[in-house]
Write a protein that holds these residues in place. Structure first.
Motif, short mmCIF file in Angstrom:
data_model
loop_
_atom_site.label_atom_id
_atom_site.label_comp_id
_atom_site.label_asym_id
_atom_site.label_seq_id
_atom_site.Cartn_x
_atom_site.Cartn_y
_atom_site.Cartn_z
N LEU A 423 0.82 -1.21 0.00
CA LEU A 423 0.00 0.00 0.00
C LEU A 423 0.85 1.26 0.00
CD1 LEU A 423 -2.76 -1.27 2.43
CD2 LEU A 423 -3.07 -0.68 0.01
N LEU A 424 1.98 1.22 0.71
CA LEU A 424 2.91 2.36 0.63
C LEU A 424 3.42 2.54 -0.80
CD1 LEU A 424 4.90 1.85 3.96
CD2 LEU A 424 3.51 3.84 3.38
N GLY A 425 3.69 1.42 -1.47
CA GLY A 425 4.15 1.50 -2.85
C GLY A 425 3.09 2.05 -3.79
N LEU A 426 1.82 1.82 -3.44
CA LEU A 426 0.71 2.32 -4.27
C LEU A 426 0.33 3.75 -3.94
CD1 LEU A 426 -1.66 -0.81 -4.36
CD2 LEU A 426 -0.18 0.03 -6.20
N GLY A 427 0.94 4.30 -2.87
CA GLY A 427 0.61 5.68 -2.49
C GLY A 427 -0.73 5.81 -1.80
N GLU A 428 -1.12 4.82 -1.02
CA GLU A 428 -2.41 4.86 -0.31
C GLU A 428 -2.50 6.12 0.55
OE1 GLU A 428 -6.14 2.93 0.60
OE2 GLU A 428 -4.61 2.63 -0.94
N SER A 429 -3.71 6.66 0.65
CA SER A 429 -3.91 7.87 1.45
C SER A 429 -5.34 7.92 1.93
CB SER A 429 -3.57 9.12 0.62
OG SER A 429 -4.44 9.20 -0.50
N GLY A 430 -5.66 8.96 2.72
CA GLY A 430 -7.03 9.15 3.19
C GLY A 430 -7.13 9.03 4.69
N ALA A 431 -8.27 9.50 5.25
CA ALA A 431 -8.46 9.51 6.69
C ALA A 431 -8.50 8.10 7.26
CB ALA A 431 -9.76 10.26 7.03
N GLY A 432 -9.20 7.19 6.58
CA GLY A 432 -9.26 5.81 7.06
C GLY A 432 -7.89 5.14 7.09
N TRP A 433 -7.10 5.44 6.11
CA TRP A 433 -5.73 4.91 6.05
C TRP A 433 -4.92 5.42 7.23
CZ3 TRP A 433 -2.29 1.56 4.61
CH2 TRP A 433 -0.98 1.90 4.34
N CYS A 434 -5.01 6.71 7.53
CA CYS A 434 -4.26 7.27 8.66
C CYS A 434 -4.72 6.67 9.98
CB CYS A 434 -4.40 8.79 8.68
SG CYS A 434 -3.48 9.61 7.36
N ASP A 435 -6.03 6.46 10.12
CA ASP A 435 -6.53 5.86 11.36
C ASP A 435 -5.99 4.45 11.54
OD1 ASP A 435 -7.96 8.14 11.87
OD2 ASP A 435 -9.87 7.35 11.10
N ARG A 436 -5.96 3.69 10.45
CA ARG A 436 -5.46 2.31 10.54
C ARG A 436 -3.97 2.31 10.87
NH1 ARG A 436 -5.83 -2.20 12.58
NH2 ARG A 436 -5.39 -4.05 11.34
#
Length: 591
Positions: A423-436
């Motif tokens: 997911l880091l390689g895909l550039g994941e982002s967003g509020a839910g991502w930060c919470d997780r």
């Protein structure tokens, strides 16, 4: 100890001048620094340094390792030697070989001889090499004809070696092993040592050292199969070759298509090759028929599974297993069988795993969907981890993201680690991502925490940087320090450059011979790619940093700077052991 100057990354000419100055200033006693400087000059030097390389190579006062490095650097830039000087070096090498042989009684490697032979660029120099080759054993000359050595030798020398093999060495190889067989049998008969009795037991089963003479000849003939004399040798013994000997021919360069042509006049031998799946894989369905070939592939998988369940040495697994895996992956009509085997818990995981890897390589989307469905069964955990790991190395947004997210919702720390990497390689982002990520920052597994911290830093949460920095500085486990440096290089390389430069000299290793922390520091600085970062790599190499492969990164950046095509340097070898490091990073119960 001589104080080494600080090298500065610049143009090839500037770096070359700095290194030549270093070499002239270093005393012979500091042979380690001279060795490292010469390795750098092999990259940044040019024809202007050939005289320097020649002087060091011929100077017997220099350390052997320094002279060897001068030889490599000289070869890279076109060094040649007159026949007399080359003959002297060859005799030195022969003397070392003889001493080594008296000490160990082992077959000797031919690397040094190969490199020296490449210096022969005149008829007189070639004659000197040929005269030296007459002083070595037929086995050593045969080794030089095998593919890896042969491709570096002057073509006229290869012709000479092959002619010698045709005229004399074929018979000499067989005779030498027959004599060794007789000597070993006589020694074993009068010995009380257990390994001598084991040798006699092997002889009673029909094993003889004389077989090694045929083996050596097959290796030469297969390596040079395009030559008429080699083909004639192979054709002369084709009828009697065992499946293992046929496999040896393939290993040494004989194409499968040519093996089929070689065996075509001998139906029984051709059948043996087909039974072992040694013929071209594309021809096997027509040879056996669809149903019979599927039955055979299923039998090979089952037999290998049983062999891998039993204690080692109880049952021999089929040698055709790798070819069967290849065929199951490449042959469309075998796809249903492959999927059934993957879903069969009675098939050993060490059989299912290579099948799954082959599926991932040929139909990645199918492998990803299989892993998503397989998560429901604990027995599939090692296989799901494998797919996650392979996908994380080069993540694809259209197929892989659902698998990564599903693994992240689970509780398996290894699966979570690879999911985070993907997911880091895909550039994941967003509020839910930060919470997780925030929740995973409190995970019991240290490797999960470090990857979660890297994700938070990338999302603009600098407070998570402290965990990566503190781990890089103080963690007692070298794999955790390496992991921290890896992610510092990914998310904060420029600001973390002092820490990365310190990491170049971190002695953290795995199994004594594999540098972990230093290798990650090298990769991070290489990817940063600024003049300051590359200067740090230059100086670390000169000062004998424990990292492996710095020169490969420097070579890459020089080529990039000069607009040449070059492959990027490989990833650190320590990453092959990340699954083990993840398991070691779990908290111990009771603490």
């Amino acid at each position: 100890m001589h104080v080494l100057p600080t090298l500065v990354w610049s143009s090839r000419e500037s770096i070359r001048a700095q290194l030549v100055s270093v070499l002239h200033a270093l005393p012979a006693e500091d042979w380690g620094s001279r060795f490292n400087a010469l390795q750098l000059l092999a990259i940044f030097g040019g024809p202007e340094q050939l005289l320097l390389f020649r002087e060091i190579l011929l100077d017997v006062r220099e350390h052997d390792a320094v002279r060897s490095r001068a030889l490599e650097a000289g070869l890279r830039h076109g060094l040649s030697l007159p026949a007399e000087a080359l003959s002297g070096l060859l005799q030195e090498t022969l003397a070392e070989w003889r001493k080594h042989a008296q000490r160990t009684f082992e077959v000797l490697y031919t690397t040094d001889f190969t490199r020296l032979a490449r210096l022969a660029r005149t008829p007189e120099a070639l004659s000197a090499v040929e005269a030296a080759l007459l002083q070595v054993s037929s086995h050593q000359r045969a080794d030089l004809l095998e593919e890896e050595s042969r491709e570096w030798l002057p073509p006229t020398l290869v012709d000479w070696l092959h002619a010698r093999w045709c005229q004399e060495d074929q018979q000499a190889l067989v005779r030498s092993h027959e004599e060794l067989q007789h000597h070993s049998e006589q020694k074993a008969l009068t010995s009380e040592k257990p390994y001598h009795w084991e040798f006699l037991a092997e002889c009673a089963k029909g094993f003889t050292l004389a077989h090694n003479g045929l083996r050596a000849n097959l290796a030469v003939a297969a390596s040079t199969w395009e030559r008429p004399e080699s083909w004639a040798f192979l054709a002369g013994c084709a009828r009697e070759l065992t499946p293992a000997q046929l496999g040896l021919c393939l290993e040494h360069g004989l194409p499968r298509k040519e093996l089929a042509r070689l065996l075509a006049p001998h139906p029984e031998a051709l059948h043996r090759a087909a039974e072992e799946l040694l013929l071209p894989l594309s021809e096997l369905p027509a040879w056996f028929g669809r149903d019979e070939l599927l039955r055979r592939l299923h039998h090979i998988m089952r037999t290998t599974s049983l062999a891998r369940r039993l204690p080692e040495g109880i049952m021999k697994e089929p040698e055709s297993f790798p070819d069967a895996v290849e065929l199951l992956g490449e042959w469309p009509e075998a796809r249903p069988l492959l999927l059934r085997l993957l879903c069969d818990f009675d098939v050993h995981v060490r059989v299912r795993r290579p099948l799954l890897l082959k599926l991932f390589e040929t139909e990645r989307a199918v492998a990803i969907r299989w892993a998503l469905a397989a998560m429901a069964w604990p027995d599939n955990t090692p296989l799901v981890r494998g797919v996650l790991r392979w996908a994380a190395e080069s993540p694809e947004p259209t197929t892989d993201r659902p698998l990564f997210l599903a693994a992240l919702r689970g509780t398996d720390s290894m699966a979570q680690c690879f999911a985070l990497e993907g997911l880091l390689g895909l550039g994941e982002s967003g509020a839910g991502w930060c919470d997780r990520l925030g929740a995973l920052l409190r995970d019991p597994n240290a490797m999960v925490r470090l990857r979660a911290a890297a994700g938070l830093v990338r999302q603009g949460r600098p407070e998570a940087l402290r965990l990566l920095q503190d781990t890089a500085r103080t963690a007692p486990e070298p794999w955790l320090r390496a992991e921290a440096l890896r992610w510092l290089g990914e998310v904060d390389a420029e600001a973390s450059r002092p820490l990365l430069e310190q990491g170049l000299f971190d002695q953290g290793r795995y199994r004594e011979d594999l540098p972990l922390t230093a290798d990650e520091a090298v990769l991070a600085l290489s990817r940063l790619g600024t003049p300051e970062a590359l200067s740090a790599l230059l100086n670390a190499h000169l000062r004998n940093a424990p990292a492996s492969g710095i020169h490969a990164h420097l070579k890459y950046h020089l080529a990039r700077q000069e607009a040449h095509d070059v492959e990027e340097a490989p990833l650190p070898t320590g990453r092959d052991y990340v699954p083990e490091f993840i398991l070691r990073s779990r908290p111990v119960r009771g603490r």
